[in-house]
Motif scaffolding. Structure first.
Motif, PDB file in Angstrom:
ATOM      1  N   CYS A  56     -10.122   0.083   9.580  1.00 20.15           N
ATOM      2  CA  CYS A  56      -8.924   0.185   8.621  1.00 20.15           C
ATOM      3  C   CYS A  56      -9.499  -0.455   7.461  1.00 20.15           C
ATOM      4  O   CYS A  56      -9.068  -0.244   6.155  1.00 20.15           O
ATOM      5  CB  CYS A  56      -7.679  -0.383   8.884  1.00 20.15           C
ATOM      6  SG  CYS A  56      -7.912  -2.031   9.694  1.00 20.15           S
TER       7      CYS A  56
ATOM      8  N   ARG B 279      -6.992  -5.631   1.024  1.00 19.26           N
ATOM      9  CA  ARG B 279      -5.537  -4.998   1.169  1.00 19.26           C
ATOM     10  C   ARG B 279      -5.148  -5.247   2.850  1.00 19.26           C
ATOM     11  O   ARG B 279      -3.861  -5.701   3.214  1.00 19.26           O
ATOM     12  CB  ARG B 279      -5.376  -3.404   1.111  1.00 19.26           C
ATOM     13  CG  ARG B 279      -5.711  -3.208  -0.598  1.00 19.26           C
ATOM     14  CD  ARG B 279      -6.223  -1.489  -0.582  1.00 19.26           C
ATOM     15  NE  ARG B 279      -6.227  -1.238  -1.990  1.00 19.26           N
ATOM     16  CZ  ARG B 279      -6.890  -0.188  -2.304  1.00 19.26           C
ATOM     17  NH1 ARG B 279      -7.418   0.407  -1.321  1.00 19.26           N
ATOM     18  NH2 ARG B 279      -7.408   0.196  -3.518  1.00 19.26           N
TER      19      ARG B 279
ATOM     20  N   LYS C  31      -0.735   7.802  -1.582  1.00 21.30           N
ATOM     21  CA  LYS C  31      -1.975   8.306  -1.091  1.00 21.30           C
ATOM     22  C   LYS C  31      -2.780   7.440  -0.226  1.00 21.30           C
ATOM     23  O   LYS C  31      -3.402   7.740   0.865  1.00 21.30           O
ATOM     24  CB  LYS C  31      -2.781   9.034  -2.189  1.00 21.30           C
ATOM     25  CG  LYS C  31      -2.315  10.447  -2.764  1.00 21.30           C
ATOM     26  CD  LYS C  31      -3.337  10.844  -3.737  1.00 21.30           C
ATOM     27  CE  LYS C  31      -2.501  12.562  -4.059  1.00 21.30           C
ATOM     28  NZ  LYS C  31      -3.598  13.029  -5.021  1.00 21.30           N
ATOM     29  N   LYS C  32      -2.900   5.941  -0.736  1.00 24.50           N
ATOM     30  CA  LYS C  32      -3.556   5.207  -0.152  1.00 24.50           C
ATOM     31  C   LYS C  32      -2.976   4.868   1.158  1.00 24.50           C
ATOM     32  O   LYS C  32      -3.576   4.610   2.252  1.00 24.50           O
ATOM     33  CB  LYS C  32      -3.449   3.942  -0.840  1.00 24.50           C
ATOM     34  CG  LYS C  32      -4.434   3.887  -2.535  1.00 24.50           C
ATOM     35  CD  LYS C  32      -4.336   2.588  -3.158  1.00 24.50           C
ATOM     36  CE  LYS C  32      -5.184   2.789  -4.255  1.00 24.50           C
ATOM     37  NZ  LYS C  32      -5.027   1.350  -5.086  1.00 24.50           N
TER      38      LYS C  32
ATOM     39  N   LYS D 164      -7.223   6.389   8.913  1.00 30.86           N
ATOM     40  CA  LYS D 164      -8.290   5.832   9.035  1.00 30.86           C
ATOM     41  C   LYS D 164      -8.067   5.140  10.460  1.00 30.86           C
ATOM     42  O   LYS D 164      -9.220   4.789  11.210  1.00 30.86           O
ATOM     43  CB  LYS D 164      -8.648   4.708   8.115  1.00 30.86           C
ATOM     44  CG  LYS D 164      -9.036   5.134   6.846  1.00 30.86           C
ATOM     45  CD  LYS D 164      -9.227   4.279   5.599  1.00 30.86           C
ATOM     46  CE  LYS D 164     -10.152   3.112   6.073  1.00 30.86           C
ATOM     47  NZ  LYS D 164     -10.266   2.142   4.963  1.00 30.86           N
TER      48      LYS D 164
ATOM     49  N   ILE E  86       0.926  -1.184  -0.004  1.00 27.71           N
ATOM     50  CA  ILE E  86       0.005  -0.182  -0.015  1.00 27.71           C
ATOM     51  C   ILE E  86       0.828   1.140   0.101  1.00 27.71           C
ATOM     52  O   ILE E  86       1.461   1.408   0.949  1.00 27.71           O
ATOM     53  CB  ILE E  86      -1.006  -0.124   1.139  1.00 27.71           C
ATOM     54  CG1 ILE E  86      -1.707  -1.305   1.241  1.00 27.71           C
ATOM     55  CG2 ILE E  86      -1.833   1.323   1.218  1.00 27.71           C
ATOM     56  CD1 ILE E  86      -2.653  -1.306   2.462  1.00 27.71           C
ATOM     57  N   GLU E  87       0.717   1.970  -1.048  1.00 29.42           N
ATOM     58  CA  GLU E  87       1.778   3.174  -1.306  1.00 29.42           C
ATOM     59  C   GLU E  87       0.966   4.312  -1.579  1.00 29.42           C
ATOM     60  O   GLU E  87      -0.294   4.460  -1.887  1.00 29.42           O
ATOM     61  CB  GLU E  87       2.696   2.957  -2.362  1.00 29.42           C
ATOM     62  CG  GLU E  87       3.617   1.366  -2.291  1.00 29.42           C
ATOM     63  CD  GLU E  87       4.704   1.156  -3.288  1.00 29.42           C
ATOM     64  OE1 GLU E  87       4.440   1.838  -4.128  1.00 29.42           O
ATOM     65  OE2 GLU E  87       5.153   0.389  -3.296  1.00 29.42           O
TER      66      GLU E  87
ATOM     67  N   VAL F 215      -4.185   7.403   3.731  1.00 29.65           N
ATOM     68  CA  VAL F 215      -5.511   7.101   4.057  1.00 29.65           C
ATOM     69  C   VAL F 215      -5.555   6.096   5.074  1.00 29.65           C
ATOM     70  O   VAL F 215      -6.310   6.292   6.189  1.00 29.65           O
ATOM     71  CB  VAL F 215      -6.308   6.726   2.600  1.00 29.65           C
ATOM     72  CG1 VAL F 215      -7.769   6.344   2.985  1.00 29.65           C
ATOM     73  CG2 VAL F 215      -6.271   8.032   1.699  1.00 29.65           C
ATOM     74  N   LEU F 216      -4.798   5.217   4.753  1.00 32.60           N
ATOM     75  CA  LEU F 216      -4.763   3.916   5.749  1.00 32.60           C
ATOM     76  C   LEU F 216      -4.351   4.514   6.948  1.00 32.60           C
ATOM     77  O   LEU F 216      -4.834   4.053   8.301  1.00 32.60           O
ATOM     78  CB  LEU F 216      -3.811   2.804   5.282  1.00 32.60           C
ATOM     79  CG  LEU F 216      -3.801   1.719   6.221  1.00 32.60           C
ATOM     80  CD1 LEU F 216      -5.175   1.203   6.302  1.00 32.60           C
ATOM     81  CD2 LEU F 216      -2.828   0.569   5.840  1.00 32.60           C
TER      82      LEU F 216
ATOM     83  N   GLU G 281     -12.576  -3.244  -1.404  1.00 25.46           N
ATOM     84  CA  GLU G 281     -11.032  -3.223  -1.739  1.00 25.46           C
ATOM     85  C   GLU G 281     -10.185  -3.264  -0.590  1.00 25.46           C
ATOM     86  O   GLU G 281      -8.902  -3.487  -0.674  1.00 25.46           O
ATOM     87  CB  GLU G 281     -10.666  -2.056  -2.870  1.00 25.46           C
ATOM     88  CG  GLU G 281     -10.825  -0.774  -2.230  1.00 25.46           C
ATOM     89  CD  GLU G 281     -12.193  -0.218  -2.367  1.00 25.46           C
ATOM     90  OE1 GLU G 281     -12.431   1.044  -2.125  1.00 25.46           O
ATOM     91  OE2 GLU G 281     -13.208  -1.152  -2.779  1.00 25.46           O
ATOM     92  N   TRP G 282     -10.528  -2.341   0.420  1.00 27.70           N
ATOM     93  CA  TRP G 282      -9.722  -2.381   1.697  1.00 27.70           C
ATOM     94  C   TRP G 282      -9.733  -3.813   2.216  1.00 27.70           C
ATOM     95  O   TRP G 282      -8.768  -4.005   3.210  1.00 27.70           O
ATOM     96  CB  TRP G 282     -10.381  -1.246   2.546  1.00 27.70           C
ATOM     97  CG  TRP G 282      -9.790   0.129   1.958  1.00 27.70           C
ATOM     98  CD1 TRP G 282     -10.832   1.139   1.523  1.00 27.70           C
ATOM     99  CD2 TRP G 282      -8.522   0.600   2.122  1.00 27.70           C
ATOM    100  NE1 TRP G 282     -10.085   1.978   1.134  1.00 27.70           N
ATOM    101  CE2 TRP G 282      -8.529   1.823   1.549  1.00 27.70           C
ATOM    102  CE3 TRP G 282      -7.458   0.335   2.693  1.00 27.70           C
ATOM    103  CZ2 TRP G 282      -7.633   2.979   1.505  1.00 27.70           C
ATOM    104  CZ3 TRP G 282      -6.392   1.137   2.570  1.00 27.70           C
ATOM    105  CH2 TRP G 282      -6.457   2.277   1.978  1.00 27.70           C
TER     106      TRP G 282
END
Length: 340
Positions: free
Chosen positions: A285, A295, A245-246, A253, A242-243, A249-250, A291-292
């Motif tokens: 999270c 991940r 902006k994601k 969260k 996970i790179e 965001v993670l 999709e999360w």
């Protein structure tokens, strides 16, 4: 039905015969066994303060940890000479019994039915307060309990006693407790600022409280732990990189601040699991879309427990745990010696 037919039916139902399972290579375990093997190691990152302590155990058993026991000193007998407050004698005695006594129980012996109260098995406190101010209420706290190192001051009364006979109290101290080396510079006290009663004008309480050694199995007042709980060790696994902006965001969260941003050499930013122990499995999270969930994987290690011990104040929490383990070890040695 032949053995081959039964094996075919078992495989059709989703079961695989042990005879048909592939051999496990000696150099590398299957993925699910490798994962359990890595779970044995756990970083020592438990929070530490004066009231609570945490310890974790890989491949632990709830039954073993539930067997930890530690004796303490608590008020068992209350001799009330006068009580004109609104609190009944029984309730007052019960409230006194729940006040933690700040003393090492290892310095005292158990008091059995055939023993006499002495300086090695009994602690005596005195409480004598009276509200003298009209229109005011006097709050009686545990600070008013005074330690009597020479034992009881109340005299026994009986029909056979005469004025010429020797006065007898409710304890038989051969020496003063404050003269003993273990208490010379460390007077016995109770946990302060605990409200016992409230007195109106003219109301009075005069009593003696005798504390003895006991265990929580007999009564909760002998339990040195206020609250004790456990939870399974949380495990947070990133199923993919996970790179960018994601990753930001993670990190935002998660309310428990489990994730951190790692700066890579080529200028990219990647999310990492920095504090998995702090995870509360709130699932924030993995919210916001399917999709999360693909991940991030949230798991519980079912054979690794995090225990939290909160002391009542009688003993430090780290002392509670170590002494309880020693007592459990002595019990195990006793059982082994009896069986051998």
């Amino acid at each position: 039905m032949s053995d081959s037919d039964s094996e075919v039916m078992a495989e059709a139902d989703g079961f695989v015969s042990a005879l048909n399972m592939p051999d496990v290579p000696s150099t590398k375990l299957p993925p699910h066994l490798e994962l359990r093997k890595t779970r044995v190691l756990c970083n020592v990152d438990a929070p530490d303060n004066t009231d609570t302590v945490q310890y974790s155990g890989a491949y632990a058993s709830i039954g073993v940890d539930n067997s930890l026991r530690l004796p303490t000193m608590a008020i068992e007998k209350v001799l009330i000479a006068n009580n004109t407050s609104v609190v009944q004698d029984e309730v007052l005695a019960h409230r006194l019994g729940l006040i933690p006594i700040k003393v090492d129980p290892r310095l005292f012996d158990y008091l059995s039915e055939n023993d006499t109260p002495n300086e090695k098995n009994t602690i005596v406190f005195k409480l004598h307060v009276r509200c003298e101010e009209r229109g005011q209420r006097l709050t009686v706290t545990s600070n008013e309990l005074t330690w009597l190192p020479k034992g009881s001051e109340f005299l026994k009364t009986s029909e056979s006693s005469t004025s010429a006979s020797k006065s007898e109290t409710y304890t038989y101290f051969t020496c003063s407790q404050d003269s003993m080396p273990e208490f010379a510079g460390n007077p016995i006290s109770v946990y302060p600022d605990i409200i016992i009663d409230k007195l109106g004008f003219g109301q009075e309480i005069e009593l003696e409280a005798h504390a003895v050694k006991g265990v929580g199995k007999t009564h909760a007042k002998w339990s040195p732990v206020a609250t004790c709980w456990y939870r399974m060790l949380p495990e947070v696994v990133l199923m993919e990189e996970i790179e960018g902006k994601k990753a930001e965001v993670l990190k935002q969260k998660c309310p428990a601040n489990v994730f951190e941003i790692e700066d890579l050499a080529d200028g990219r930013k990647r999310a990492t699991v920095a504090r998995p122990r702090a995870c509360t499995l709130c699932r924030e999270c993995i919210g916001g879309g399917e999709e999360w969930e693909k991940r991030v994987s949230l798991r519980r290690v079912k054979d690794h427990f995090i225990f939290t011990i909160e002391s009542t104040g009688a003993l430090p929490p780290e002392v509670l745990f170590t002494e309880a383990v020693k007592i459990l070890e002595d019990k195990c040695e006793l059982v082994i010696s009896d069986l051998s």
